[in-house]
Every structure is written in C-alpha cells, then in structure tokens.
Design an enzyme around this catalytic site. Structure first.
Site, mmCIF file in Angstrom:
data_model
loop_
_atom_site.group_PDB
_atom_site.id
_atom_site.type_symbol
_atom_site.label_atom_id
_atom_site.label_comp_id
_atom_site.label_asym_id
_atom_site.label_seq_id
_atom_site.Cartn_x
_atom_site.Cartn_y
_atom_site.Cartn_z
ATOM 1 N N LYS A 155 0.831 -1.210 0.000
ATOM 2 C CA LYS A 155 0.000 0.000 0.000
ATOM 3 C C LYS A 155 0.862 1.255 0.000
ATOM 4 O O LYS A 155 0.655 2.180 -0.793
ATOM 5 C CB LYS A 155 -0.903 0.003 1.225
ATOM 6 C CG LYS A 155 -1.548 1.355 1.563
ATOM 7 C CD LYS A 155 -2.251 1.299 2.896
ATOM 8 C CE LYS A 155 -2.799 2.654 3.326
ATOM 9 N NZ LYS A 155 -1.734 3.631 3.679
ATOM 10 N N ASN A 156 1.840 1.310 0.901
ATOM 11 C CA ASN A 156 2.629 2.526 1.062
ATOM 12 C C ASN A 156 3.613 2.751 -0.079
ATOM 13 O O ASN A 156 4.180 3.838 -0.194
ATOM 14 C CB ASN A 156 3.390 2.483 2.392
ATOM 15 C CG ASN A 156 2.464 2.620 3.581
ATOM 16 O OD1 ASN A 156 1.341 3.110 3.455
ATOM 17 N ND2 ASN A 156 2.914 2.178 4.742
ATOM 18 N N CYS A 212 -6.147 8.206 8.698
ATOM 19 C CA CYS A 212 -6.394 7.706 10.054
ATOM 20 C C CYS A 212 -6.161 8.769 11.109
ATOM 21 O O CYS A 212 -5.283 9.626 10.980
ATOM 22 C CB CYS A 212 -5.488 6.506 10.343
ATOM 23 S SG CYS A 212 -5.926 5.028 9.429
ATOM 24 N N ARG A 221 -0.496 15.142 12.126
ATOM 25 C CA ARG A 221 0.228 14.788 10.916
ATOM 26 C C ARG A 221 0.279 16.015 10.012
ATOM 27 O O ARG A 221 -0.341 16.048 8.953
ATOM 28 C CB ARG A 221 -0.439 13.596 10.216
ATOM 29 C CG ARG A 221 -0.625 12.412 11.126
ATOM 30 C CD ARG A 221 -1.357 11.269 10.464
ATOM 31 N NE ARG A 221 -0.495 10.510 9.570
ATOM 32 C CZ ARG A 221 -0.909 9.435 8.900
ATOM 33 N NH1 ARG A 221 -2.144 9.016 8.997
ATOM 34 N NH2 ARG A 221 -0.068 8.780 8.121
ATOM 35 N N ASP A 258 3.850 1.655 12.169
ATOM 36 C CA ASP A 258 2.692 0.959 11.604
ATOM 37 C C ASP A 258 2.505 -0.432 12.190
ATOM 38 O O ASP A 258 1.416 -1.012 12.062
ATOM 39 C CB ASP A 258 2.826 0.851 10.085
ATOM 40 C CG ASP A 258 2.447 2.136 9.368
ATOM 41 O OD1 ASP A 258 1.861 3.019 10.015
ATOM 42 O OD2 ASP A 258 2.739 2.262 8.169
ATOM 43 N N ARG A 289 -8.828 -0.303 4.076
ATOM 44 C CA ARG A 289 -7.993 0.706 3.426
ATOM 45 C C ARG A 289 -6.617 0.148 3.087
ATOM 46 O O ARG A 289 -5.979 0.612 2.130
ATOM 47 C CB ARG A 289 -7.822 1.935 4.327
ATOM 48 C CG ARG A 289 -9.028 2.852 4.406
ATOM 49 C CD ARG A 289 -8.686 4.126 5.165
ATOM 50 N NE ARG A 289 -7.455 4.693 4.632
ATOM 51 C CZ ARG A 289 -6.405 5.038 5.377
ATOM 52 N NH1 ARG A 289 -6.426 4.869 6.682
ATOM 53 N NH2 ARG A 289 -5.334 5.546 4.809
#
Length: 442
Positions: free
Chosen positions: A47-48, A141, A146, A329, A421
């Site tokens: 994903k990242n 999230c 952030r 994470d 997600r």
C-alpha cells in the site's frame, strides 16, 4: 459456517468519482479465537509503495503499467481522484494500467482528499507536470498530529507559490528550480513530494535528511525506470537531476512489509506455523528481529518467511522510529502480541501520539496495559476474552484481529472500513492458514 469470503473482486468494478466502495463502514469481522494457524499465505502488494508510484506516474504523459497492485480502498480512492483529473485507470486483477495523457488542472474534490492522507503527495507531480495544483488538507487515520508543513516548505523552496486558506491549498509554479533541501525530520511524505517535484525541476535538487523507508527506494526505482536520474537511493542524501525525458514503462510493486508483519504477529499470538510467501524480506529487518526476540522461530529463504511459534510470546522492549527503526505501523500489532506474552513488555511510541488508542480496545478484551505518556507497559495474560471492539484506524483494526485470534470465545471487530484501506482481504488471508474469521454485514 463459511469462515472466509473473498471481497476483493467486488470492491472495485469500474470506479467513477461519484461512487465509493460503500457498505463497508457497517461491516464487521467475527472471529472465533484459540485456533492455531497452519499453512501458507501470500503477501499482497505494498500500500505505502503503490500510492506514491501512482502519483509519480502523473509526471509522464503516456501509459504506465503497474503490477502486483493490492485491491484496497486507498488504491481505488486514488484511482477515482486520477480519473476525475482526466487520467484513465483500468484495473484487471492486480495489474493497473494508467493513461495519463488526459491530465487536466482541476481542483480535487474535498470529499476524495479527506478519504486518504496519501492524496497530499499529488502536489509535487501536479506542480511539476501542470504548474498548478488545487486541493485541501488530507484525511486518513486519526493517529495523531500529521502536519504537512514540510511538504509545503520543500515545494516553496523549489519556487512554488502556495496559498493556504482554511482547508484549501492552492499552489502554482512557473517553473520549479533545483535546490538544496535539508529536512529537519525524515518525513516520508515530504521526501516523496520533494523527489517527484525535483524530477520535473530545472537543475539538480539535493535532499539532505531524506527518509530512508523502503517505499522511498521503491519510488526512486520506479522513476529511474521511466528515465529519471536519481542518485543516493537508499541513503539519507538524494540527488535528482531534473527535466530528464520520461517514457512509458511497467513496474512491479513489492510485497507489503506491514501486512507481512501483521500476519507474522497473528502467528505469534495464535501459535502455530505458517509460511509468508512474497514477503519483502530485505525491508523487514527490525520486524524479524523483534519477532525473534519474542520467541518466534524464523526461517528465511528468498521472499519466503517460515514462522513457528510454540508457547506464548516472550516479552519485549522496543521503541518506534524512522526506518530502519521499528515501524510505527506495526506498533499496534506488537501491542496485541505483547498482551498475550509471558511477562511484562515496554513499548514506546515516538512517531504518532494517538497510536495507543488501540490499547483501550485491547483492555476490553482483558489486556493489562497501562499508558504513561508515550509508553505502554504491558503485562501479558492468556487467553484474552472475546469481545465486541471498535477499530479506530487502519493498523489498530488489524491489531484487534490479531488479538481476537488469541481470545477465548467470539469477538466482533467493528469499523472494517478502516482495515480495508490497507488489507486486501484479511479474512481470506488468515482463514487460509486456519483462522476462524468471517466478514459479516449488519
């Protein structure tokens, strides 16, 4: 009861900007715990890594083929944004074909931006390709502060004029210029935005204090495969020679190191033996080191990790930090594993202050966790108790699934939309190695 249901093919069938995945916000996972895991599970694409690659494709006017793309909500959301801006995106299985020739300068709808934080990384490539970008502060999230200040600072240093009015961000540039950037903190997102803008900038851009996460390396290798010149890949000092002609290309996304770490945590919590195939082993150094410290037997061969867990995990002391330190994470997953360890663990969170929100849900399952500022003191207890809990974020939701595998009785994990997600089909994957879990609709 059928313990797994494959949802990946039904999540996305012909995206349009007015359509969301829908229905998943009320879905929940039902889990029957205390079943040891056994078998082999494949690890989805990262994903990242894939999201910045999709954004970077905008720097080229042509066709890009990306393989090993995970079927997850964040990817579909990014596809929706890109299609709204005139790109054509076609997903077949795990292959994404992007035609970026039709890109036009339109404001990205706030609703789409708020669905995912990764939308902020479109600023760099849009400025580089079109000379303008209109968006707003990103969502994602709720795991703490952030800010995107470093993103905006880097782009301003390269010559962009950026105005922030409330939630709206308007940026323009008559021509980005190569500069020397020194990041005060190795922000992954700011590094990615700076790299993408630098590819389109005139001259050489040097980024000191760049983030070293594997996803940065993947982005750089994708850009070089299209013809960009990036030096220092994998280090904290990157040099980009801008304005190089780019070309059509095909690129394979590596396996997701966080998904691999999650499933490794599942084996550690539930016990048993499983093979993780397609794992990005070279990106998992600290993850594997912590697993070994907690008593997990590991055999690594190529892109496969064989994990064997006999008895309860051992306690651990760790601190999250920028790569190559232990990933934030995976902090929530490790917190879940520590909750069933034989002894006391100490976990310090140094990246996102709200990551410990999952602790309150774990406590409902009987976990003994005390939060003191940025540190969690955990006294392991086994088994946990099956409970109804609520996922508040992506990784926290996955951690609750891991905890439920080590809980007596049935658990319900609410807030599945958070988990989807980043996890293509966590029920399918864990059921394939013996977990008793199913996705249910209300």
């Amino acid at each position: 009861m059928q313990w797994a249901r494959n949802i990946s093919q039904s999540v996305y069938i012909g995206w349009n900007i007015g359509k969301y995945t829908g229905g998943m916000g009320l879905s929940f996972i039902r889990i029957q715990g205390l079943h040891r895991l056994q078998g082999e599970v494949g690890i989805q694409g990262s994903k990242n890594a894939v999201l910045p690659v999709m954004a970077a494709a905008l720097l080229h006017s042509g066709t890009i083929v990306i393989t090993n793309v995970p079927n997850i909500q964040d990817v579909f959301c990014m596809m929706g944004i890109l299609e709204y801006m005139g790109c054509r995106c076609q997903m077949e299985g795990h292959t994404l074909v992007m035609d970026t020739r039709g890109l036009v300068p339109v404001a990205i709808p706030e609703g789409r931006v708020k669905q995912m934080r990764s939308s902020v990384m479109l600023l760099g490539p849009l400025l580089g390709r079109l000379g303008e970008a209109k968006t707003c502060h990103p969502g994602g999230c709720s795991i703490g502060k952030r800010p995107i200040d470093l993103h905006l600072w880097a782009l301003r240093e390269m010559g962009a004029d950026i105005r922030v009015e409330g939630e709206k961000i308007t940026a323009s540039a008559t021509g980005l210029q190569g500069v020397r950037l020194s990041l005060p903190f190795p922000s992954v997102g700011a590094t990615e935005n700076a790299i993408m803008a630098a590819v389109a900038a005139k001259g050489v851009t040097t980024i000191h204090g760049a983030a070293r996460e594997p996803e940065i390396e993947v982005l750089c290798r994708f850009l070089t495969s299209l013809g960009a010149e990036v030096f220092g890949i994998g280090t904290s000092v990157l040099s980009i020679n801008g304005r190089r002609p780019l070309k059509d290309g095909e690129f394979a996304v590596p396996g997701d190191r966080i998904v691999a770490g999650t499933y490794l945590g599942a084996v550690m919590a539930a016990g048993g033996e499983a093979v993780l195939s397609g794992a990005p082993v070279s990106h998992m150094g600290e993850t594997l080191a912590v697993a070994r410290k907690m008593g997990c037997g590991l055999e690594v061969q190529g892109n496969q990790v064989r994990a064997r867990m006999r008895g309860r995990p051992r306690p651990v002391k760790l601190c999250t930090g920028p790569y190559p330190a232990f990933s934030t994470d995976l902090q929530s997953v490790t917190l879940a594993v520590a909750s069933v360890a034989e002894g006391g663990s100490k976990i310090r969170e140094d990246i996102f202050e709200e990551r410990f929100a999952t602790a309150r849900q774990l406590q409902k399952m009987g976990a003994h966790i005390i939060i003191d500022g940025g540190t969690a003191q955990v006294e392991g207890v086994f088994p946990l108790m099956g409970s109804r809990v609520q996922a508040a974020d992506l990784r926290g939701g996955a951690a609750l699934v891991v905890a439920a595998l080590a809980a007596e009785g049935a658990s319900e994990i609410r807030g599945y939309s958070h988990i989807s997600r980043g996890y293509e089909d966590i029920c399918r994957d864990l059921a394939s190695i013996g977990g008793r879990l199913v996705l249910e609709d209300p």
